[in-house]
Design a protein around this motif. Structure first.
Motif, PDB file in Angstrom:
ATOM      1  N   ILE A  66     -20.082 -14.571 -15.268  1.00 50.02           N
ATOM      2  CA  ILE A  66     -19.899 -16.021 -15.192  1.00 50.02           C
ATOM      3  C   ILE A  66     -18.725 -16.348 -16.102  1.00 50.02           C
ATOM      4  O   ILE A  66     -18.762 -16.077 -17.300  1.00 50.02           O
ATOM      5  CB  ILE A  66     -21.149 -16.794 -15.642  1.00 50.02           C
ATOM      6  CG1 ILE A  66     -22.341 -16.478 -14.735  1.00 50.02           C
ATOM      7  CG2 ILE A  66     -20.877 -18.306 -15.640  1.00 50.02           C
ATOM      8  CD1 ILE A  66     -23.657 -17.057 -15.236  1.00 50.02           C
ATOM      9  N   ASP A  67     -17.675 -16.911 -15.530  1.00 49.42           N
ATOM     10  CA  ASP A  67     -16.483 -17.235 -16.313  1.00 49.42           C
ATOM     11  C   ASP A  67     -16.528 -18.649 -16.873  1.00 49.42           C
ATOM     12  O   ASP A  67     -16.086 -18.882 -18.002  1.00 49.42           O
ATOM     13  CB  ASP A  67     -15.232 -17.079 -15.450  1.00 49.42           C
ATOM     14  CG  ASP A  67     -15.028 -15.652 -14.990  1.00 49.42           C
ATOM     15  OD1 ASP A  67     -14.771 -14.789 -15.852  1.00 49.42           O
ATOM     16  OD2 ASP A  67     -15.150 -15.400 -13.768  1.00 49.42           O
ATOM     17  N   TYR A  68     -17.028 -19.592 -16.060  1.00 48.43           N
ATOM     18  CA  TYR A  68     -17.067 -20.997 -16.465  1.00 48.43           C
ATOM     19  C   TYR A  68     -18.455 -21.558 -16.166  1.00 48.43           C
ATOM     20  O   TYR A  68     -19.026 -21.296 -15.108  1.00 48.43           O
ATOM     21  CB  TYR A  68     -16.036 -21.827 -15.688  1.00 48.43           C
ATOM     22  CG  TYR A  68     -14.662 -21.232 -15.614  1.00 48.43           C
ATOM     23  CD1 TYR A  68     -13.894 -21.059 -16.764  1.00 48.43           C
ATOM     24  CD2 TYR A  68     -14.117 -20.840 -14.393  1.00 48.43           C
ATOM     25  CE1 TYR A  68     -12.620 -20.507 -16.695  1.00 48.43           C
ATOM     26  CE2 TYR A  68     -12.850 -20.293 -14.317  1.00 48.43           C
ATOM     27  CZ  TYR A  68     -12.104 -20.129 -15.468  1.00 48.43           C
ATOM     28  OH  TYR A  68     -10.854 -19.582 -15.389  1.00 48.43           O
ATOM     29  N   ALA A  69     -18.974 -22.357 -17.096  1.00 49.54           N
ATOM     30  CA  ALA A  69     -20.248 -23.031 -16.871  1.00 49.54           C
ATOM     31  C   ALA A  69     -20.101 -24.496 -17.260  1.00 49.54           C
ATOM     32  O   ALA A  69     -19.693 -24.808 -18.386  1.00 49.54           O
ATOM     33  CB  ALA A  69     -21.356 -22.372 -17.687  1.00 49.54           C
ATOM     34  N   PHE A  70     -20.420 -25.357 -16.327  1.00 46.87           N
ATOM     35  CA  PHE A  70     -20.441 -26.806 -16.591  1.00 46.87           C
ATOM     36  C   PHE A  70     -21.894 -27.247 -16.565  1.00 46.87           C
ATOM     37  O   PHE A  70     -22.515 -27.323 -15.499  1.00 46.87           O
ATOM     38  CB  PHE A  70     -19.612 -27.552 -15.548  1.00 46.87           C
ATOM     39  CG  PHE A  70     -19.599 -29.054 -15.734  1.00 46.87           C
ATOM     40  CD1 PHE A  70     -19.568 -29.633 -16.992  1.00 46.87           C
ATOM     41  CD2 PHE A  70     -19.607 -29.892 -14.628  1.00 46.87           C
ATOM     42  CE1 PHE A  70     -19.556 -31.018 -17.159  1.00 46.87           C
ATOM     43  CE2 PHE A  70     -19.581 -31.273 -14.769  1.00 46.87           C
ATOM     44  CZ  PHE A  70     -19.551 -31.835 -16.034  1.00 46.87           C
ATOM     45  N   ASN A  71     -22.447 -27.514 -17.739  1.00 44.76           N
ATOM     46  CA  ASN A  71     -23.846 -27.927 -17.848  1.00 44.76           C
ATOM     47  C   ASN A  71     -23.931 -29.438 -17.688  1.00 44.76           C
ATOM     48  O   ASN A  71     -23.860 -30.201 -18.645  1.00 44.76           O
ATOM     49  CB  ASN A  71     -24.416 -27.465 -19.193  1.00 44.76           C
ATOM     50  CG  ASN A  71     -24.466 -25.957 -19.280  1.00 44.76           C
ATOM     51  OD1 ASN A  71     -24.756 -25.272 -18.293  1.00 44.76           O
ATOM     52  ND2 ASN A  71     -24.169 -25.410 -20.454  1.00 44.76           N
ATOM     53  N   ASN A  72     -24.101 -29.829 -16.454  1.00 43.95           N
ATOM     54  CA  ASN A  72     -23.992 -31.225 -16.046  1.00 43.95           C
ATOM     55  C   ASN A  72     -25.329 -31.852 -15.693  1.00 43.95           C
ATOM     56  O   ASN A  72     -25.500 -33.064 -15.824  1.00 43.95           O
ATOM     57  CB  ASN A  72     -23.033 -31.298 -14.843  1.00 43.95           C
ATOM     58  CG  ASN A  72     -23.078 -32.622 -14.133  1.00 43.95           C
ATOM     59  OD1 ASN A  72     -22.623 -33.628 -14.657  1.00 43.95           O
ATOM     60  ND2 ASN A  72     -23.630 -32.630 -12.918  1.00 43.95           N
ATOM     61  N   ALA A  73     -26.295 -31.059 -15.251  1.00 39.96           N
ATOM     62  CA  ALA A  73     -27.563 -31.611 -14.761  1.00 39.96           C
ATOM     63  C   ALA A  73     -28.294 -32.374 -15.862  1.00 39.96           C
ATOM     64  O   ALA A  73     -28.264 -31.985 -17.033  1.00 39.96           O
ATOM     65  CB  ALA A  73     -28.452 -30.490 -14.225  1.00 39.96           C
TER      66      ALA A  73
END
Length: 261
Positions: free
Chosen positions: A92-99
């Motif tokens: 996993i290169d990028y994670a957007f924790n948006n939820a």
């Protein structure tokens, strides 16, 4: 409708793996679409299969986009999400924790413990759980970017009655982000956050339609004179993930139309 020009191109994102929680609508969907335009493979995580299937139809046929069911307030679910992503893509290169989700909004003096707990779990504990399981593979690889979705309400008190728990959770997201960023400042993993102002997501637009007076107050809080758009936030998330933001660590990016100026 304000027309926003396409985001800058980030060639380093081609063939990378991006995870977006809450990626079926609003800011999450706009960010997932932006990653896909840059050539990244995108994993959308969310609870609602029907909504996810609708979201998947918005991507071009050559996009590599998948959906994994996940309740981000459940450590077991998040562990399974990350394990599935690693089995499929190896990294996993990028994670957007948006939820995020919460309990019923109400003033502190009348707020139930259940509503408080649901809001803190939905907006803060969920971010901790995501980072808890995203960090080990990123640290092992010695690279990666995590962007957490906070809010301008993580920088100030909520401007309308009933939002104390939400504001407390979003303040917590920033404290968690800053602390984690410092823990791993020299490990090759960048951790930061984004703080949107009022954005024209489906829930906000529905709320304004039902509450015209409050809606006028909300728009009035934006010096720019309008709500932000999901793609404007997505553009900020992509910049934070890009090599152009290599010196951006811990501090949040505020995208608010002048709200906090």
């Amino acid at each position: 409708m304000v027309q926003i020009s396409p985001p800058k191109r980030y060639p380093e994102m081609r063939e990378k793996i991006a995870l977006v929680t809450g990626g079926s609508t609003g800011i999450g969907l706009a960010t997932a679409q932006a990653f896909a335009r840059e050539g990244a493979a995108v994993i959308i995580a969310g609870r609602n299969e029907k909504r996810a299937k609708q979201a998947l139809t918005t991507f071009s046929q050559d996009s590599r986009v998948s959906w994994i069911e996940c309740d981000v307030t459940s450590g077991r679910d998040v562990d399974r999400l990350i394990s599935s992503a690693l089995r499929e893509h190896g990294k996993i290169d990028y994670a957007f924790n948006n939820a995020g989700s919460g309990g019923k909004m109400s003033p502190i003096a009348s707020m139930s413990e259940d509503a408080w707990g649901k809001t803190i779990n939905g907006y803060l504990t969920s971010v901790f759980l995501c980072m808890r399981y995203q960090l080990p593979p990123m640290l092992e690889a010695g690279r990666g970017v995590i962007v957490n979705n906070s809010s301008v309400d993580g920088l100030r008190g909520y401007p309308l009655p009933g939002g104390a728990a939400y504001s407390a959770a979003k303040h917590g997201v920033l404290g968690l982000t800053r602390s984690a960023a410092l823990e791993h400042a020299k490990d090759g993993v960048r951790i930061t956050a984004i703080c949107p102002g009022w954005i024209g997501t489906p829930p906000v637009e529905n709320f304004i339609r039902k509450n015209e007076r409050v809606g006028a107050q909300i728009v009035g809080q934006e010096p720019i004179g309008r709500l932000g758009t999901p793609i404007e936030v997505a553009n900020g998330v992509l910049w934070l993930c890009s090599d152009a933001a290599s010196f951006m660590l811990g501090s949040p990016l505020v995208l608010d139309g002048g709200y906090m100026a």
